[in-house]
Design a protein around this motif. Structure first.
Motif, mmCIF file in Angstrom:
data_model
loop_
_atom_site.group_PDB
_atom_site.id
_atom_site.type_symbol
_atom_site.label_atom_id
_atom_site.label_comp_id
_atom_site.label_asym_id
_atom_site.label_seq_id
_atom_site.Cartn_x
_atom_site.Cartn_y
_atom_site.Cartn_z
ATOM 1 N N GLU A 151 28.617 49.779 54.617
ATOM 2 C CA GLU A 151 28.334 51.127 55.105
ATOM 3 C C GLU A 151 29.357 51.534 56.165
ATOM 4 O O GLU A 151 29.951 52.615 56.093
ATOM 5 N N SER A 152 29.614 50.663 57.125
ATOM 6 C CA SER A 152 30.595 50.946 58.176
ATOM 7 C C SER A 152 32.014 50.977 57.621
ATOM 8 O O SER A 152 32.829 51.801 58.027
ATOM 9 N N PHE A 153 32.311 50.070 56.704
ATOM 10 C CA PHE A 153 33.644 50.005 56.120
ATOM 11 C C PHE A 153 34.040 51.359 55.523
ATOM 12 O O PHE A 153 35.137 51.859 55.768
ATOM 13 N N PHE A 154 33.136 51.952 54.770
ATOM 14 C CA PHE A 154 33.458 53.243 54.148
ATOM 15 C C PHE A 154 33.317 54.400 55.139
ATOM 16 O O PHE A 154 34.097 55.346 55.095
ATOM 17 N N ALA A 155 32.368 54.316 56.063
ATOM 18 C CA ALA A 155 32.197 55.378 57.063
ATOM 19 C C ALA A 155 33.420 55.475 57.979
ATOM 20 O O ALA A 155 33.793 56.565 58.414
ATOM 21 N N GLU A 156 34.046 54.330 58.264
ATOM 22 C CA GLU A 156 35.182 54.281 59.175
ATOM 23 C C GLU A 156 36.531 54.406 58.465
ATOM 24 O O GLU A 156 37.573 54.349 59.113
ATOM 25 N N ALA A 157 36.506 54.557 57.149
ATOM 26 C CA ALA A 157 37.764 54.643 56.390
ATOM 27 C C ALA A 157 38.606 55.809 56.904
ATOM 28 O O ALA A 157 38.090 56.917 57.078
ATOM 29 N N PRO A 158 39.892 55.545 57.154
ATOM 30 C CA PRO A 158 40.757 56.591 57.705
ATOM 31 C C PRO A 158 40.845 57.848 56.838
ATOM 32 O O PRO A 158 40.748 58.956 57.343
ATOM 33 N N LYS A 159 41.021 57.681 55.513
ATOM 34 C CA LYS A 159 41.114 58.847 54.633
ATOM 35 C C LYS A 159 40.832 58.402 53.209
ATOM 36 O O LYS A 159 41.673 57.764 52.579
ATOM 37 N N MET A 160 39.662 58.752 52.722
ATOM 38 C CA MET A 160 39.339 58.437 51.341
ATOM 39 C C MET A 160 40.262 59.258 50.440
ATOM 40 O O MET A 160 40.487 60.442 50.677
ATOM 41 N N ASN A 161 40.812 58.611 49.431
ATOM 42 C CA ASN A 161 41.780 59.247 48.542
ATOM 43 C C ASN A 161 41.123 60.356 47.727
ATOM 44 O O ASN A 161 40.093 60.140 47.085
ATOM 45 N N ASP A 162 41.731 61.543 47.756
ATOM 46 C CA ASP A 162 41.186 62.681 47.005
ATOM 47 C C ASP A 162 41.172 62.422 45.498
ATOM 48 O O ASP A 162 40.332 62.969 44.788
ATOM 49 N N SER A 163 42.077 61.586 45.020
ATOM 50 C CA SER A 163 42.161 61.299 43.581
ATOM 51 C C SER A 163 41.083 60.340 43.093
ATOM 52 O O SER A 163 41.013 60.057 41.899
ATOM 53 N N ARG A 164 40.234 59.860 43.975
ATOM 54 C CA ARG A 164 39.192 58.916 43.543
ATOM 55 C C ARG A 164 38.213 59.566 42.573
ATOM 56 O O ARG A 164 37.571 58.879 41.790
ATOM 57 N N SER A 165 38.132 60.893 42.588
ATOM 58 C CA SER A 165 37.247 61.574 41.636
ATOM 59 C C SER A 165 37.743 61.410 40.196
ATOM 60 O O SER A 165 37.007 61.678 39.256
ATOM 61 N N LEU A 166 38.984 60.947 40.032
ATOM 62 C CA LEU A 166 39.527 60.698 38.697
ATOM 63 C C LEU A 166 39.065 59.355 38.138
ATOM 64 O O LEU A 166 39.301 59.056 36.972
ATOM 65 N N ILE A 167 38.412 58.548 38.972
ATOM 66 C CA ILE A 167 37.913 57.242 38.522
ATOM 67 C C ILE A 167 36.673 57.496 37.671
ATOM 68 O O ILE A 167 35.697 58.074 38.131
ATOM 69 N N LYS A 168 36.765 57.060 36.436
ATOM 70 C CA LYS A 168 35.662 57.262 35.485
ATOM 71 C C LYS A 168 35.346 55.930 34.817
ATOM 72 O O LYS A 168 36.166 55.017 34.818
ATOM 73 N N GLY A 169 34.182 55.854 34.242
ATOM 74 C CA GLY A 169 33.833 54.663 33.475
ATOM 75 C C GLY A 169 32.556 54.018 33.958
ATOM 76 O O GLY A 169 31.872 54.525 34.844
ATOM 77 N N VAL A 170 32.260 52.885 33.334
ATOM 78 C CA VAL A 170 30.999 52.189 33.579
ATOM 79 C C VAL A 170 31.257 50.933 34.397
ATOM 80 O O VAL A 170 32.180 50.171 34.122
ATOM 81 N N ILE A 171 30.438 50.747 35.428
ATOM 82 C CA ILE A 171 30.444 49.515 36.205
ATOM 83 C C ILE A 171 28.985 49.144 36.457
ATOM 84 O O ILE A 171 28.180 50.012 36.809
ATOM 85 N N CYS A 172 28.644 47.919 36.199
ATOM 86 C CA CYS A 172 27.250 47.458 36.339
ATOM 87 C C CYS A 172 26.294 48.316 35.517
ATOM 88 O O CYS A 172 25.175 48.605 35.946
ATOM 89 N N GLY A 173 26.749 48.770 34.359
ATOM 90 C CA GLY A 173 25.904 49.540 33.451
ATOM 91 C C GLY A 173 25.684 50.986 33.836
ATOM 92 O O GLY A 173 24.873 51.678 33.234
ATOM 93 N N VAL A 174 26.409 51.471 34.852
ATOM 94 C CA VAL A 174 26.224 52.840 35.337
ATOM 95 C C VAL A 174 27.576 53.545 35.353
ATOM 96 O O VAL A 174 28.578 52.969 35.776
#
Length: 116
Positions: free
Chosen positions: A58-81
């Motif tokens: 939770e802290s790792f992602f909350a404190e991330a300097p800048k989440m990459n805008d291109s992450r919305s391009l990540i598609k597919g199934v992980i852990c069945g979801v």
């Protein structure tokens, strides 16, 4: 509602599993770190500090300097979801990282993993 267990786990406890998964498929720790840097904006030193400080996911992602805008391009199934259908923003960020590490372990080229 109780938090999902992964949120309170330390990033340091899961990071070695990411590296091991990659190395078992002849990929490198450096590639894992490059993926984390691309996704979160952390520098190599900042990643190591987060591991050393045993921050939660939770802290790792909350404190991330800048989440990459291109992450919305990540598609597919992980852990069945499907990652693009996950409604909880934190869980989606965690699964984005899982998906990228999975792609690395499956031999995908770094430029495709990093959505270039």
């Amino acid at each position: 509602m109780a938090k999902h267990r992964i949120y309170t786990m330390t990033f340091a406890s899961v990071y070695p599993h990411y590296v091991n998964k990659a190395e078992r498929k002849n990929r490198t720790k450096e590639e894992v770190d490059e993926i984390i840097t691309w996704l979160t904006g952390y520098s190599q030193e900042e990643i190591e500090a987060q591991i050393e400080n045993k921050v939660t996911f939770e802290s790792f992602f909350a404190e991330a300097p800048k989440m990459n805008d291109s992450r919305s391009l990540i598609k597919g199934v992980i852990c069945g979801v499907r990652v693009e259908d996950i409604e909880d923003p934190l869980m989606q960020e965690i699964r984005y990282l899982d998906k990228l590490i999975d792609e690395l372990a499956k031999g995908k080229a770094m430029e495709k993993i990093l959505r270039k």
